[in-house]
Enzyme design. Structure first.
Site, PDB file in Angstrom:
ATOM      1  N   ASP A   1      -8.051  -1.692  -8.238  1.00 40.43           N
ATOM      2  CA  ASP A   1      -7.403  -0.815  -7.266  1.00 40.43           C
ATOM      3  C   ASP A   1      -7.472   0.631  -7.725  1.00 40.43           C
ATOM      4  O   ASP A   1      -6.794   1.015  -8.676  1.00 40.43           O
ATOM      5  CB  ASP A   1      -5.949  -1.235  -7.086  1.00 40.43           C
ATOM      6  CG  ASP A   1      -5.268  -0.571  -5.909  1.00 40.43           C
ATOM      7  OD1 ASP A   1      -5.794   0.423  -5.387  1.00 40.43           O
ATOM      8  OD2 ASP A   1      -4.198  -1.051  -5.521  1.00 40.43           O
TER       9      ASP A   1
ATOM     10  N   CYS B   1       0.855  -1.182   0.000  1.00 45.17           N
ATOM     11  CA  CYS B   1       0.000   0.000   0.000  1.00 45.17           C
ATOM     12  C   CYS B   1       0.902   1.247   0.000  1.00 45.17           C
ATOM     13  O   CYS B   1       1.780   1.377  -0.842  1.00 45.17           O
ATOM     14  CB  CYS B   1      -0.966  -0.040   1.175  1.00 45.17           C
ATOM     15  SG  CYS B   1      -2.219   1.256   1.131  1.00 45.17           S
TER      16      CYS B   1
ATOM     17  N   HIS C   1      -7.092  -4.366  -4.037  1.00 42.89           N
ATOM     18  CA  HIS C   1      -6.093  -3.734  -3.181  1.00 42.89           C
ATOM     19  C   HIS C   1      -6.130  -4.419  -1.807  1.00 42.89           C
ATOM     20  O   HIS C   1      -7.199  -4.588  -1.235  1.00 42.89           O
ATOM     21  CB  HIS C   1      -6.408  -2.246  -3.039  1.00 42.89           C
ATOM     22  CG  HIS C   1      -5.420  -1.489  -2.226  1.00 42.89           C
ATOM     23  ND1 HIS C   1      -4.320  -0.904  -2.785  1.00 42.89           N
ATOM     24  CD2 HIS C   1      -5.364  -1.227  -0.901  1.00 42.89           C
ATOM     25  CE1 HIS C   1      -3.622  -0.306  -1.837  1.00 42.89           C
ATOM     26  NE2 HIS C   1      -4.228  -0.490  -0.676  1.00 42.89           N
TER      27      HIS C   1
END
Length: 149
Positions: free
Chosen positions: A85, A30, A117
């Site tokens: 995502d 991330c 994600h």
């Protein structure tokens, strides 16, 4: 972003005393992928590899966007983006890849289709066991290529 002379002591204090001399590999998930790219750009003499998984935002319209800092990177990079995502859309991926290519960086980008994600995070509903296993294989292969002595 703080000046290099401001960040270098903190980075060295936090990371390098706990590792052997020489090059290191960084892994980011991330937002950590963003930070790993920026660290590789700031410390090219220490960072040999960067792997980013479901990373973002790697392309923004701000002056501190990671895609604008890649020209200093000497590491090999691997990115595995989630197919679903909003942090890294196909347009973001193309723009980031172009920046890496234009800078002459050794890199590989993959999109893990059909995953969201957070696919590596076993404690979330976005976890995907196959994609998580694939990410481990790719991470270990990258580190094996770049960090084995």
């Amino acid at each position: 972003m703080a000046a290099d002379h401001e960040l270098r002591p903190q980075f060295n204090k936090l990371v390098f005393p706990q590792v052997a001399e020489g090059k290191v590999g960084l892994t980011g998930y991330c937002m950590g992928a963003r930070l790993a790219v920026l660290a590789a750009a700031m410390f090219p003499e220490r960072v040999a590899a960067v792997a980013g998984f479901h990373g973002g935002p790697l392309v923004t319209d701000t002056a501190d966007s990671p895609h604008l800092a890649v020209e200093n990177i000497s590491a090999e990079l691997y990115f595995a983006h989630a197919g679903d995502d909003h942090h890294m859309t196909p347009e973001h991926i193309a723009q980031f890849d172009k920046a890496l290519s234009d800078a002459g960086i050794r890199y590989r980008t993959e999109v893990y289709e059909g995953v969201r994600h957070g696919y590596t995070q076993a404690d979330t509903s976005d976890y995907d066991p196959e994609a998580a296993e694939r990410h481990y294989r790719e991470l270990l292969a990258l580190f094996d290529r770049t960090l084995r002595r």
